[in-house]
Motif scaffolding. Structure first.
Motif, PDB file in Angstrom:
ATOM      1  N   CYS A 249       0.910  -1.138  -0.036  1.00 42.25           N
ATOM      2  CA  CYS A 249       0.102  -0.033   0.098  1.00 42.25           C
ATOM      3  C   CYS A 249       0.803   1.243   0.078  1.00 42.25           C
ATOM      4  O   CYS A 249       1.710   1.587   0.848  1.00 42.25           O
ATOM      5  CB  CYS A 249      -0.766   0.182   1.147  1.00 42.25           C
ATOM      6  N   LEU A 250       0.760   2.056  -1.128  1.00 41.33           N
ATOM      7  CA  LEU A 250       1.489   3.440  -0.896  1.00 41.33           C
ATOM      8  C   LEU A 250       1.066   4.414   0.126  1.00 41.33           C
ATOM      9  O   LEU A 250       1.901   5.069   0.217  1.00 41.33           O
ATOM     10  CB  LEU A 250       1.416   3.965  -2.427  1.00 41.33           C
ATOM     11  N   CYS A 398     -10.731   2.793  -1.474  1.00 46.19           N
ATOM     12  CA  CYS A 398      -9.876   1.728  -0.980  1.00 46.19           C
ATOM     13  C   CYS A 398     -10.677   0.416  -0.467  1.00 46.19           C
ATOM     14  O   CYS A 398     -11.527   0.614   0.592  1.00 46.19           O
ATOM     15  CB  CYS A 398      -9.007   2.088   0.149  1.00 46.19           C
ATOM     16  N   ILE A 402      -9.339   0.805   4.177  1.00 44.82           N
ATOM     17  CA  ILE A 402      -8.955   2.188   4.814  1.00 44.82           C
ATOM     18  C   ILE A 402     -10.253   3.088   4.649  1.00 44.82           C
ATOM     19  O   ILE A 402     -11.038   2.934   3.660  1.00 44.82           O
ATOM     20  CB  ILE A 402      -7.975   2.910   4.061  1.00 44.82           C
ATOM     21  N   MET A 404     -12.036   5.042   3.289  1.00 44.81           N
ATOM     22  CA  MET A 404     -12.420   6.334   2.213  1.00 44.81           C
ATOM     23  C   MET A 404     -12.804   5.533   1.037  1.00 44.81           C
ATOM     24  O   MET A 404     -12.631   5.448  -0.009  1.00 44.81           O
ATOM     25  CB  MET A 404     -11.082   6.932   1.717  1.00 44.81           C
ATOM     26  N   CYS A 452       0.230  -1.144  -4.701  1.00 40.64           N
ATOM     27  CA  CYS A 452      -1.152  -0.730  -4.559  1.00 40.64           C
ATOM     28  C   CYS A 452      -1.290   0.478  -4.581  1.00 40.64           C
ATOM     29  O   CYS A 452      -0.854   1.358  -3.801  1.00 40.64           O
ATOM     30  CB  CYS A 452      -1.860  -1.385  -3.542  1.00 40.64           C
ATOM     31  N   ALA A 454      -4.443   1.858  -6.072  1.00 40.20           N
ATOM     32  CA  ALA A 454      -5.763   1.748  -6.231  1.00 40.20           C
ATOM     33  C   ALA A 454      -6.391   3.022  -5.955  1.00 40.20           C
ATOM     34  O   ALA A 454      -7.437   3.442  -6.856  1.00 40.20           O
ATOM     35  CB  ALA A 454      -6.531   0.554  -5.763  1.00 40.20           C
ATOM     36  N   CYS A 455      -6.279   3.521  -4.892  1.00 40.84           N
ATOM     37  CA  CYS A 455      -7.003   4.665  -4.565  1.00 40.84           C
ATOM     38  C   CYS A 455      -6.567   5.908  -5.305  1.00 40.84           C
ATOM     39  O   CYS A 455      -7.455   6.814  -5.433  1.00 40.84           O
ATOM     40  CB  CYS A 455      -6.826   5.258  -3.095  1.00 40.84           C
TER      41      CYS A 455
HETATM   42  S1  SF4 Z   1      -6.193   1.628  -2.180  1.00 40.84           S
HETATM   43 FE1  SF4 Z   1      -4.860   3.217  -1.342  1.00 40.84          FE
HETATM   44  S2  SF4 Z   1      -5.234   3.137   0.723  1.00 40.84           S
HETATM   45 FE2  SF4 Z   1      -5.995   1.241   0.092  1.00 40.84          FE
HETATM   46  S3  SF4 Z   1      -4.399  -0.185  -0.119  1.00 40.84           S
HETATM   47 FE3  SF4 Z   1      -4.250   0.365  -2.190  1.00 40.84          FE
HETATM   48  S4  SF4 Z   1      -2.773   2.202  -2.021  1.00 40.84           S
HETATM   49 FE4  SF4 Z   1      -3.376   1.686   0.268  1.00 40.84          FE
END
Ligand code: SF4
Length: 489
Positions: A249-250, A398, A402, A404, A452, A454-455
């Motif tokens: 996760c970034l 996410c 997380i 959000m 990741c 993705a958000c």
């Molecule tokens: S979607 Fe964003 S906050 Fe969720 S795990 Fe991936 S990088 Fe992290």
């Protein structure tokens, strides 16, 4: 987002687990729990901060040289005390488990677990699904004494059924301590050792800072898809069960993790300094007339100092934080979030009045917090207000744990930079570029090339995030919020 810690030592572990949980309190302020083992399990869980839940009496009662602790922000489930972790099943052997992350096929698993395994999930917490599948996979092997291969096989069973991002720590009574990280390694997990003569002690935690505080060293990452098993002789067995691309996760480096932690060998502080430098390069292109750089405390401080240095500008901590108010981003209800900004931050008027101010923050999610801060800065008499976010625009939910998760809430969703600036009330908004965010992490560990994100970009590394799953999560999140509002008022 949650924090987990597990210890297998020689003496009572409760005080170390407590210290460890305090070190990762930032990962969740909703509830916490500790379960220890000394021939039977001893449990204490509650809602609120770690320091408010555990008393001297709990410390006396929570006996045992093995234990697991958890601090939680609710992902699936409305955050009631009953949903606090660790969770326990008494068969086979007796197993306690805690996790950090989110199971995206939870609804489907709940049905399977009931219909196929005749096990009832008695909470809304997704760790209960992982725990019951793990227990079932162990039970089916019918072993009287568990060997590493039994553990590896059971985790293989979990990986094949449980979709999502999750890091897990568990203890199986009289068998050993187990930890594993999902096949994509989305959520962080580390383990370390302590040698005091005799058998070594081991600890597993979400962040390396937790192991530092508890005085464990020789810190290693649990790799993506890897299992770590510490048996009754305190012998450690590891196996990597999957070969998926590691996509951490970034956002851990942007916001979640403490700056003094290493996530997958990348120091969070160093990464934030790189992010500040990269954002400074972008800000330079806009030729803005900035008088002062002001961080939104605390997470933005490291990047903001670097921005001021790189642009040769004045740096001022003109927003003073009340440290005894919780993090606004992880406070569940929007009303709570909005009102808490004013309670949390107070401006130093003389540093803002008549100035062109560059506010620096880690990210902009819904924009409510940013807007409230901008309004406060303008009320102090700032001439112009610019906003620099050292992560890219957040536009997608996410699904890995997380808060959000509802896509309509993002201020950047379907909005260009001018529209975002208008929504949060600033003269200009400048964001980090996604490739530069990846580069900032990669500078600390060149083996990390997949993430990741993705958000930011909507590409979910687990690949199985259907529109139904997104809709389900959105619906669940909405219900949780309504419940939370009822609790607040
Ligand atoms: S979607 Fe964003 S906050 Fe969720 S795990 Fe991936 S990088 Fe992290």
């Amino acid at each position: 987002m949650c924090g987990i810690v597990g210890i297998y030592a020689t003496d009572n572990v409760v005080k170390d687990i407590y210290q460890g949980l305090l070190a990762i309190q930032h990962r969740g302020q909703d509830s916490a729990g500790i379960v220890t083992y000394d021939g039977r399990f001893h449990t204490k869980k509650g809602n609120g901060l770690v320091r408010d839940i555990f008393t001297a009496e709990n410390f006396r009662r929570l006996k045992g040289n093995i234990g697991i602790g958890h601090t939680r922000y609710p992902t699936v489930g409305g955050g009631s005390g009953e949903d606090a972790q660790p969770f326990l099943v008494n068969s086979p052997f007796g197993i306690i488990m805690a996790h950090n992350g989110n199971v995206i096929n939870y609804a489907e698993l709940k049905e399977t677990i009931f219909n196929k395994y005749h096990r009832l999930l008695n909470s809304d917490n997704d760790v209960e699904a992982i725990l019951n599948i793990f227990a079932q996979e162990l039970a089916e092997q019918k072993a009287k004494k568990l060997k590493p291969q039994h553990i590896f096989k059971a985790v293989e069973g979990v990986f094949s059924q449980v979709k999502g991002g999750y890091s897990v720590v568990a203890y199986i009574a009289e068998q050993g301590l187990v930890a594993f990280r999902d096949p994509f390694g989305i959520k962080p997990l580390v383990y370390g050792r302590q040698d005091n003569g005799g058998l070594p002690s081991y600890a597993i935690a979400s962040e390396s800072v937790c192991l530092d505080i508890m005085n464990f060293s020789h810190i290693k990452n649990v790799e993506a898809g890897q299992v770590v098993f510490i048996d009754q002789n305190r012998k450690i067995h590891t196996r990597k069960l999957t070969r998926c691309a590691h996509t951490p996760c970034l956002f851990e480096w942007v916001y979640f993790a403490r700056p003094d932690s290493f996530i997958d060998n990348v120091n969070v502080y160093d990464c934030r300094v790189h992010l500040g430098r990269f954002l400074a390069d972008e800000i330079k292109k806009h030729k803005l007339d900035i008088d002062v750089v002001v961080p939104v405390p605390d997470s933005a401080r490291d990047a903001a100092i670097e921005i001021a240095r790189a642009l040769d500008l004045k740096y001022r901590e003109a927003l003073v934080k009340n440290r005894y108010i919780g993090r606004t981003f992880i406070m569940p209800a929007d009303q709570t979030r909005r009102s808490s900004v004013r309670q949390k931050l107070n401006p130093i008027v003389s540093e803002l009045k008549g100035k062109n101010v560059l506010l620096v923050d880690d990210s902009i999610v819904r924009g409510h917090t940013s807007r409230a801060i901008v309004e406060m800065v303008r009320e102090c008499g700032a001439k112009k207000v610019y906003f620099g976010a050292y992560s890219p625009p957040l536009r997608f939910p996410c699904v890995y744990g997380i808060d959000m998760q509802t896509k309509t809430e993002f201020v950047a969703r379907n909005a260009n930079l001018d529209q975002i600036a208008k929504k949060i009330g600033v003269d200009k908004v400048i964001y980090q570029n996604l490739e530069l965010l990846k580069k900032a992490v990669n500078l600390g560990n060149d083996k990390l090339t997949n993430f990741c994100a993705a958000c930011f970009d909507g590409i979910y590394p687990t690949g199985d995030v259907t529109s139904e799953i997104l809709k389900d999560i959105e619906k669940k999140r909405k219900t949780d919020k309504e419940n939370q509002l009822e609790l607040n008022f």
